[in-house]
Every structure is written in C-alpha cells, then in structure tokens.
Design a protein around this motif. Structure first.
Motif, PDB file in Angstrom:
ATOM      1  N   ALA A 278     -22.977 -28.581  -4.824  1.00  0.00           N
ATOM      2  CA  ALA A 278     -24.412 -28.286  -4.940  1.00  0.00           C
ATOM      3  C   ALA A 278     -25.234 -29.545  -5.187  1.00  0.00           C
ATOM      4  CB  ALA A 278     -24.633 -27.270  -6.060  1.00  0.00           C
ATOM      5  N   ALA A 279     -24.723 -30.486  -5.970  1.00  0.00           N
ATOM      6  CA  ALA A 279     -25.490 -31.685  -6.312  1.00  0.00           C
ATOM      7  C   ALA A 279     -25.761 -32.578  -5.114  1.00  0.00           C
ATOM      8  CB  ALA A 279     -24.750 -32.489  -7.383  1.00  0.00           C
ATOM      9  N   TYR A 280     -25.006 -32.385  -4.020  1.00  0.00           N
ATOM     10  CA  TYR A 280     -25.159 -33.223  -2.836  1.00  0.00           C
ATOM     11  C   TYR A 280     -25.929 -32.533  -1.704  1.00  0.00           C
ATOM     12  CZ  TYR A 280     -21.818 -36.399  -4.965  1.00  0.00           C
ATOM     13  OH  TYR A 280     -21.197 -37.282  -5.815  1.00  0.00           O
ATOM     14  N   ARG A 281     -26.304 -31.283  -1.890  1.00  0.00           N
ATOM     15  CA  ARG A 281     -26.914 -30.556  -0.778  1.00  0.00           C
ATOM     16  C   ARG A 281     -28.374 -30.959  -0.533  1.00  0.00           C
ATOM     17  NH1 ARG A 281     -24.807 -26.577   1.961  1.00  0.00           N
ATOM     18  NH2 ARG A 281     -26.907 -25.905   2.488  1.00  0.00           N
ATOM     19  N   GLU A 282     -29.123 -31.295  -1.573  1.00  0.00           N
ATOM     20  CA  GLU A 282     -30.551 -31.559  -1.414  1.00  0.00           C
ATOM     21  C   GLU A 282     -30.811 -32.700  -0.431  1.00  0.00           C
ATOM     22  OE1 GLU A 282     -34.642 -30.891  -2.162  1.00  0.00           O
ATOM     23  OE2 GLU A 282     -32.892 -29.723  -2.806  1.00  0.00           O
ATOM     24  N   GLN A 283     -29.995 -33.732  -0.477  1.00  0.00           N
ATOM     25  CA  GLN A 283     -30.192 -34.897   0.396  1.00  0.00           C
ATOM     26  C   GLN A 283     -29.162 -34.969   1.516  1.00  0.00           C
ATOM     27  OE1 GLN A 283     -32.483 -38.180  -2.295  1.00  0.00           O
ATOM     28  NE2 GLN A 283     -30.253 -38.347  -2.280  1.00  0.00           N
ATOM     29  N   ALA A 284     -28.447 -33.882   1.751  1.00  0.00           N
ATOM     30  CA  ALA A 284     -27.409 -33.890   2.783  1.00  0.00           C
ATOM     31  C   ALA A 284     -28.015 -34.129   4.164  1.00  0.00           C
ATOM     32  CB  ALA A 284     -26.649 -32.572   2.773  1.00  0.00           C
ATOM     33  N   TYR A 285     -27.226 -34.745   5.031  1.00  0.00           N
ATOM     34  CA  TYR A 285     -27.644 -34.931   6.423  1.00  0.00           C
ATOM     35  C   TYR A 285     -27.782 -33.568   7.075  1.00  0.00           C
ATOM     36  CZ  TYR A 285     -28.194 -37.934  10.501  1.00  0.00           C
ATOM     37  OH  TYR A 285     -28.708 -38.612  11.576  1.00  0.00           O
ATOM     38  N   GLY A 286     -28.878 -33.335   7.788  1.00  0.00           N
ATOM     39  CA  GLY A 286     -29.176 -31.995   8.277  1.00  0.00           C
ATOM     40  C   GLY A 286     -28.259 -31.491   9.372  1.00  0.00           C
ATOM     41  N   VAL A 287     -27.634 -32.394  10.114  1.00  0.00           N
ATOM     42  CA  VAL A 287     -26.778 -32.009  11.235  1.00  0.00           C
ATOM     43  C   VAL A 287     -25.327 -32.316  10.880  1.00  0.00           C
ATOM     44  CG1 VAL A 287     -26.208 -32.469  13.654  1.00  0.00           C
ATOM     45  CG2 VAL A 287     -28.602 -32.378  12.924  1.00  0.00           C
ATOM     46  N   ILE A 288     -24.457 -31.318  11.044  1.00  0.00           N
ATOM     47  CA  ILE A 288     -23.024 -31.528  10.831  1.00  0.00           C
ATOM     48  C   ILE A 288     -22.409 -32.190  12.063  1.00  0.00           C
ATOM     49  CG2 ILE A 288     -20.807 -30.438  10.323  1.00  0.00           C
ATOM     50  CD1 ILE A 288     -22.346 -28.031   9.240  1.00  0.00           C
ATOM     51  N   VAL A 289     -22.781 -31.679  13.236  1.00  0.00           N
ATOM     52  CA  VAL A 289     -22.190 -32.109  14.499  1.00  0.00           C
ATOM     53  C   VAL A 289     -23.299 -32.263  15.533  1.00  0.00           C
ATOM     54  CG1 VAL A 289     -20.781 -31.352  16.456  1.00  0.00           C
ATOM     55  CG2 VAL A 289     -19.922 -31.059  14.131  1.00  0.00           C
ATOM     56  N   HIS A 290     -23.226 -33.341  16.309  1.00  0.00           N
ATOM     57  CA  HIS A 290     -24.057 -33.419  17.511  1.00  0.00           C
ATOM     58  C   HIS A 290     -23.226 -34.018  18.632  1.00  0.00           C
ATOM     59  CE1 HIS A 290     -24.781 -37.821  17.391  1.00  0.00           C
ATOM     60  NE2 HIS A 290     -24.864 -37.669  16.069  1.00  0.00           N
ATOM     61  N   GLY A 291     -23.585 -33.639  19.857  1.00  0.00           N
ATOM     62  CA  GLY A 291     -22.902 -34.195  21.005  1.00  0.00           C
ATOM     63  C   GLY A 291     -23.232 -35.670  21.164  1.00  0.00           C
ATOM     64  N   ILE A 292     -22.376 -36.374  21.871  1.00  0.00           N
ATOM     65  CA  ILE A 292     -22.557 -37.801  22.093  1.00  0.00           C
ATOM     66  C   ILE A 292     -22.032 -38.130  23.483  1.00  0.00           C
ATOM     67  CG2 ILE A 292     -20.351 -38.682  21.205  1.00  0.00           C
ATOM     68  CD1 ILE A 292     -23.789 -39.986  20.166  1.00  0.00           C
ATOM     69  N   GLY A 293     -22.650 -39.111  24.126  1.00  0.00           N
ATOM     70  CA  GLY A 293     -22.217 -39.523  25.459  1.00  0.00           C
ATOM     71  C   GLY A 293     -22.951 -40.796  25.833  1.00  0.00           C
ATOM     72  N   VAL A 294     -23.947 -40.683  26.735  1.00  0.00           N
ATOM     73  CA  VAL A 294     -24.815 -41.815  27.033  1.00  0.00           C
ATOM     74  C   VAL A 294     -26.024 -41.826  26.106  1.00  0.00           C
ATOM     75  CG1 VAL A 294     -24.093 -42.152  29.415  1.00  0.00           C
ATOM     76  CG2 VAL A 294     -25.854 -40.464  28.908  1.00  0.00           C
ATOM     77  N   ASP A 295     -26.083 -40.855  25.209  1.00  0.00           N
ATOM     78  CA  ASP A 295     -27.139 -40.738  24.208  1.00  0.00           C
ATOM     79  C   ASP A 295     -26.690 -39.647  23.237  1.00  0.00           C
ATOM     80  OD1 ASP A 295     -29.537 -41.001  22.853  1.00  0.00           O
ATOM     81  OD2 ASP A 295     -30.816 -40.502  24.548  1.00  0.00           O
ATOM     82  N   ASP A 296     -27.498 -39.369  22.212  1.00  0.00           N
ATOM     83  CA  ASP A 296     -27.266 -38.154  21.448  1.00  0.00           C
ATOM     84  C   ASP A 296     -27.474 -36.963  22.375  1.00  0.00           C
ATOM     85  OD1 ASP A 296     -26.876 -39.730  19.269  1.00  0.00           O
ATOM     86  OD2 ASP A 296     -28.585 -39.012  18.123  1.00  0.00           O
ATOM     87  N   GLU A 297     -26.578 -35.987  22.319  1.00  0.00           N
ATOM     88  CA  GLU A 297     -26.594 -34.903  23.295  1.00  0.00           C
ATOM     89  C   GLU A 297     -26.355 -33.561  22.604  1.00  0.00           C
ATOM     90  OE1 GLU A 297     -25.010 -37.762  26.946  1.00  0.00           O
ATOM     91  OE2 GLU A 297     -23.747 -36.117  26.295  1.00  0.00           O
ATOM     92  N   SER A 298     -26.381 -32.496  23.393  1.00  0.00           N
ATOM     93  CA  SER A 298     -26.044 -31.170  22.886  1.00  0.00           C
ATOM     94  C   SER A 298     -24.531 -31.090  22.671  1.00  0.00           C
ATOM     95  CB  SER A 298     -26.476 -30.106  23.892  1.00  0.00           C
ATOM     96  OG  SER A 298     -27.870 -30.129  24.075  1.00  0.00           O
ATOM     97  N   PRO A 299     -24.108 -30.186  21.754  1.00  0.00           N
ATOM     98  CA  PRO A 299     -24.900 -29.311  20.889  1.00  0.00           C
ATOM     99  C   PRO A 299     -25.323 -30.028  19.610  1.00  0.00           C
ATOM    100  CG  PRO A 299     -22.580 -28.916  20.512  1.00  0.00           C
ATOM    101  CD  PRO A 299     -22.654 -29.966  21.595  1.00  0.00           C
ATOM    102  N   ASN A 300     -26.332 -29.463  18.926  1.00  0.00           N
ATOM    103  CA  ASN A 300     -26.740 -29.936  17.610  1.00  0.00           C
ATOM    104  C   ASN A 300     -26.512 -28.800  16.623  1.00  0.00           C
ATOM    105  OD1 ASN A 300     -28.174 -32.719  17.859  1.00  0.00           O
ATOM    106  ND2 ASN A 300     -28.870 -31.547  19.629  1.00  0.00           N
ATOM    107  N   ILE A 301     -25.530 -28.960  15.760  1.00  0.00           N
ATOM    108  CA  ILE A 301     -25.113 -27.896  14.840  1.00  0.00           C
ATOM    109  C   ILE A 301     -25.556 -28.270  13.438  1.00  0.00           C
ATOM    110  CG2 ILE A 301     -23.169 -26.582  13.939  1.00  0.00           C
ATOM    111  CD1 ILE A 301     -21.675 -27.238  16.525  1.00  0.00           C
ATOM    112  N   PRO A 302     -26.511 -27.526  12.873  1.00  0.00           N
ATOM    113  CA  PRO A 302     -27.087 -27.934  11.587  1.00  0.00           C
ATOM    114  C   PRO A 302     -26.255 -27.487  10.396  1.00  0.00           C
ATOM    115  CG  PRO A 302     -28.189 -25.967  12.362  1.00  0.00           C
ATOM    116  CD  PRO A 302     -27.188 -26.354  13.436  1.00  0.00           C
TER     117      PRO A 302
END
Length: 390
Positions: A303-327
């Motif tokens: 719980a102490a780490y959730r307030e400032q946690a990075y909003g996205v767990i997983v995002h696609g990657i390739g020639v740029d940031d790509e789909s999917p974006n899983i929050p």
C-alpha cells in the motif's frame, strides 16, 4: 540471420493487410516512425520528427509512393521504384503562404491517389498540422485515422524484428555497463548520460528519446531528468534506457544502481518491491492469457508504494511505444484494453517503487518477448546484487 530486404517487404505486407481489415484504400503518412516502418529508411529523424519534410502514400496494394527530403531521394531509390522530391508547407520552414503551399501539397497527394484509382477510398492520415489536414479535407477526400491500422500491423513482431530487438538490447546493455562502471561520488548525471549515449552511438544505435537518468533525492518521485547534479556517496542512480537501437528498434528497460557498497534498509526494501513486481508480472505472460486475468494475477504492490506507482504495468514495444497498454488497477489515465497476449508480442514490464516523502525510489523494467513457450526476457542486464541481497 536478419534479412533487411525481407523485413522491408514483410512489414509493408503487414501494413497493407491491416489497411484492408480497417477499410482503408491508402495511407498518407508523415510520422517518421510510420514512414520508416513502411519503407525501412529514416532521414534526419530527430529534425523530421518536428518538421514535415518527407511523407509517403501507401496504397492497399502495390508499392508506396515516397516523397523524400530534397536531395535525399537517393536514400530510398535502392529499395523503392517511385521516389519523388517532397515539398514544404509549414510556415516556419517556407516563410511563405502556408495555406496556399498546403493546398498545392494536397493536390500533389490527390494526384497520386488518382494515379492509383484510390481518390474515392477512405484515406488514413497520421500526424498532420492544421493546414495540411484542412487542405486534404478541402479536396473532398474521406479521411480516417491511420494509427489503428498501423498499430495493428506493428503489434505482432516478425522473426527479423525480434532479432533486431534482441540486438538493440545487447547494444544498450554494453552502454549500461560503461555507465555503471563510471558511477562514483562527484560525477554528474549529465556525464553519466553522456557515457551511456556515447556507447550506444559507437555501436550503431541512433539516439535516446528521454533523459531519464537521475540520482539521490531525484529518484523520488520518478520523472525528474538528468542535469548537473553530482552523485553523492550512498545515492541510488536510476535510468530508463529509452534507446533507439540499430535499424530503429527500441530497447526500453530500466535499472537502478547504488553508489557505494552498503545500501540502506529503505533502499533495499524499495528495490525488492520493484524487482518482485517486475519478475512476478513477467513470469505470468503467455499467449492466450487475457489482459484482465493477467492484471488480476499480478503480485500486489504494498500500500505504501501505490500512490506514486507507475501507471502502466505493461506496454508494447517495437519501433516505438506500442499497444497494448495495460494499466495498474485504479490508474485514472489509462483504460484497461480488451484482448489477450499473443505470440510474438514484445512488451516492456515495469515498476516504480517510491514512498511519498522518502528520499529514494527505484525504477526497474524488463523487455519481454512472448514466445510460443511463454515469456523470454530480452533485457539481460543483471540487477544490482548489493540492493537485492538479504
């Protein structure tokens, strides 16, 4: 072995299949990443990212028509038969009548569409300024979004793409080793970033699209950027690589290091939280797993780490940031996408662990290929044993 000629043709075929599926007769592309994906060529990518200096028309069948920066047409001609000089219409480049120049450009584009019998079809566009978009509309073209088709084409990687991403990670890992070895009290964040960038460029990498290298109190919260701050004894030094490797493929992973030999208990706790989250999430990934089920099974953040946690767990990657974006559940800025992991996606799995008001935070991230057998971590740079130890 990577075959770049095969890759160019196979990527174009993927794009054209996606166009047909989305009911598009042609794409008019000005975004440098999309242009490179369809043609395999980049010309002055950082400058052309903000100045519309080249563009292409991709028909749903057949070769693209490429309008290249004047004098650089030779860069495309070994690969594509129809290469023409581009024109400018943005006011900051032409110092002229921008709407009038844009109207001339739109007539040029319509002429290509008429040559291919596509002027009456839906035309996808990606990144245009107001004058360019308005000029195409004024000619009565039916415009649509190109990004959906391009995203659909890029989400599943070809074997050559996976190998290029593996190579990009190796390039960045060598640069990261040089940067880690240089960490010492008194060196500045800018100097560390310069070492990192230099080694990427020396190995054929192209550039980095962020300056996310920070130390000490700047590691909390995340998203400070490198400046003249000097590293102090006991500081954490965190980096998100965000690098464009050879042939334009991204290496996006994060590591956090300790300047010194004895971490504090708080530093070790934050590091363990980020490490266990990234590894735990990565190990779940496999073809056929629904995104919603994946999120439900991810290890919980304290719980102490959730307030400032990075909003996205997983995002696609390739020639740029790509789909999917899983929050991260509860993130207000990103909606949970429908769908499931599919074979030959490549993903960035990340976590930021930093308590509100604490001095230190930890950023960790890995790049993961979804193989038929499950997750394969492409980013092989080791975690910091001092911070991970009991």
């Amino acid at each position: 072995m990577i075959d770049l000629a095969r890759l160019r043709r196979d990527r174009l075929a993927k794009v054209q299949r996606a166009m047909a599926a989305h009911g598009l007769g042609a794409l008019v592309l000005t975004d440098i990443v999309n242009i490179r994906y369809c043609t395999g060529v980049a010309v002055m990518p950082l400058w052309t990212a903000v100045n519309i200096a080249h563009y292409i028309v991709v028909p749903v069948t057949g070769d693209p028509v490429i309008f290249e920066y004047g004098g650089a047409e030779f860069r495309q001609r070994p690969y594509w038969p129809d290469v023409r000089p581009s024109m400018f219409w943005q006011a900051r480049v032409t110092d002229a009548d921008s709407p009038g120049k844009a109207a001339a450009w739109a007539r040029q584009i319509r002429g290509v569409l008429e040559e291919r019998g596509l002027a009456g079809e839906r035309i996808g566009v990606d990144v245009l300024d107001y004058n360019g978009f308005a000029a195409l509309q004024a000619l009565g073209l039916e415009l649509a979004d190109a990004d959906r088709a391009m995203s659909a084409a890029r989400i599943i990687k070809l074997p050559d793409e996976v190998e290029l991403m593996r190579h990009a990670c190796a390039v960045v890992e060598t640069a990261l080793a040089g940067m880690e070895q240089a960490i010492r009290p008194g060196i500045s964040e800018n100097e560390l970033l310069a070492i990192f960038w230099h080694r990427i460029l020396a190995q054929g990498g192209e550039h980095c699209f962020t300056r996310l290298l920070v130390s000490g109190q700047k590691t909390n919260p995340w998203l400070h950027e490198a400046d003249g701050k000097l590293v102090e004894p006991g500081d954490l030094v965190a980096i998100d690589t965000d690098a464009i490797g050879p042939e334009g493929y991204v290496a996006d992973f994060s590591r956090t290091f300790l300047c010194g030999d004895t971490p504090s208990a708080a530093q070790k706790e934050a590091y363990r939280v980020a490490h266990d989250f990234v590894r735990g999430c990565s190990e779940l990934i496999r073809p056929g797993l629904a995104f919603s089920e994946f999120v439900a099974r991810c290890p919980p953040l304290p719980a102490a780490y959730r307030e400032q946690a990075y909003g996205v767990i997983v995002h696609g990657i390739g020639v740029d940031d790509e789909s999917p974006n899983i929050p991260l559940p509860g993130d207000p800025y990103t909606e949970m996408p429908e769908g499931e992991f599919r074979e030959n996606m490549v993903l960035a799995v990340e976590c930021y662990a930093g308590k509100i008001g604490a001095r230190d935070g930890v950023k960790l991230e890995d790049e993961v290929w979804v193989s038929a057998a499950g997750p394969v971590v492409l980013s092989q740079y080791p975690y910091d044993a001092k911070l991970l130890g009991d």
